[in-house]
Scaffold this motif. Sequence first.
Motif: not given
Length: 494
Positions: A46-52, A105-116, A135-138
Amino acid sequence: MVRRAQKFMRYTVVVAVILTLSGKFLGFIKDVVLASFFGAGVRTDAYFIANLIPGLVWLAILTTISAAFLPQYVKLKQAGEGEEIAFTQQAVRLYCYLALFLAVVGFVFAKQIVQLSAHAATSETQQLAVTLTRIMVIGFIFTGYAGIQNVLQQVHGRFLSPLVVPVTNNMIMISAIIIASYFDNIAIAVAGAVLAWLLQAPIQRWQTRHMYTVQFEWRVSKQTWRRLSLLSVPIALAVFLDQLNIFIGITIASGFGPGAISHLNYASRLALFAAGLFSWLVSYFFFPSLAENAAKEDHAANGRLLTRGLSIILLTTAPIAAVGLAMRTEIVTLIYGRGAFTAKDVTETAMVFGFYGLGIIFISMREMLNRTFFSYQKTVTPLLIGVGAAIVNLAVSLILSRQIGVAGIAVGATAGALFFSIFQIGLLRMWKPVLITRQLGMIFAIAVAASVISYASARWSLDLITDWHFFARLCSISFVALAVYLVAAVTLSR
């Protein structure tokens, strides 16, 4: 006076090398600490996905600030009409607006970003990755602002202060990972990265306080918008495609179960560390001169600069690649093999690193070649090359991952890096032949040949001391490999 200037320059170079190596080393230690406390599993996946995606966007912002803003600033400064001050003020506003927009954009669409990014990952991994991404996109709000302050210092010949940034940032992030392990909450590690950039923004502005004044207004002129946007968009896309290897790797690896993404990323970061140890520093120092020569249309001078820069990169990176490939299991054991990182994790990571390692030399040349294009404001060319490299990477990764698993993804990344370098050099040679000298070709051949000989000697020597302790083997074979490389390089150069 001249002696004092030369002495100061030598001092600057020495300190810059120390700071760069310290920043790279601490960035590497950050991964070591993460592996030690959290191992390879759902949380690290999850950490590496969130950093991607945030990591790619962050890199794109910083690269566009350097590659688009710096040449324009140099041109305006050379004109001597003082327009560079107003240009800087408006550029700061523009990049701050962009960073804020991307953060929202990153905060609102975080779920879609992760699924992608990792559609095949478990629901538990995806849910945690969504939280970490938000948290990261802040941090985007602060990275863009600090980035332009860094580039301003670089333009004015102040190279040292920006090099302190990765040192302090990595120290904060390492501390955050340790605190996260204490509370058993990896989200604290991600928050530490945001905190690091939050602290950097005012520090870097203090460094540039005499370079421009702050004007509190909202306007960005159409001219500034056109100057930066027309250059920034293709550069950002080129950077994204250049780094698409990581995205492709995580997306495909998400289907291989918990831990696969982590093994891939630990191996990838180890390879990138080896490839970027000297290449980033050389590119950092040479880019302002490349941009200045390009503005003067002194192509012969840029040919000499490019030859010198790539020669330094090749001759220093090739032996590191040879030792890394020959001693991959021992190196992964030494670096990651402790705490929550199991023996199985070591085996998987070392196998993947073996295939990533084949591309280290080609990856190391990429930054310097990209900056050559950027210095001439040829921003579309790296973008087109990146498209081709991404296609090669995706095709090879999809085919071979079905045959040999996660290691096939690493082969795809190496194939993409090879494609990228070949086309960069080929197009530069066709466009401005003076930039690619015959001496550069000789240096490349010497570096590759010497590294192959060094690797072969290391593997042969390793078979003779299989009963030794792994640390003794690592030290002995590294010494043998480096000595053989030096002898081979000197012999071949005659």
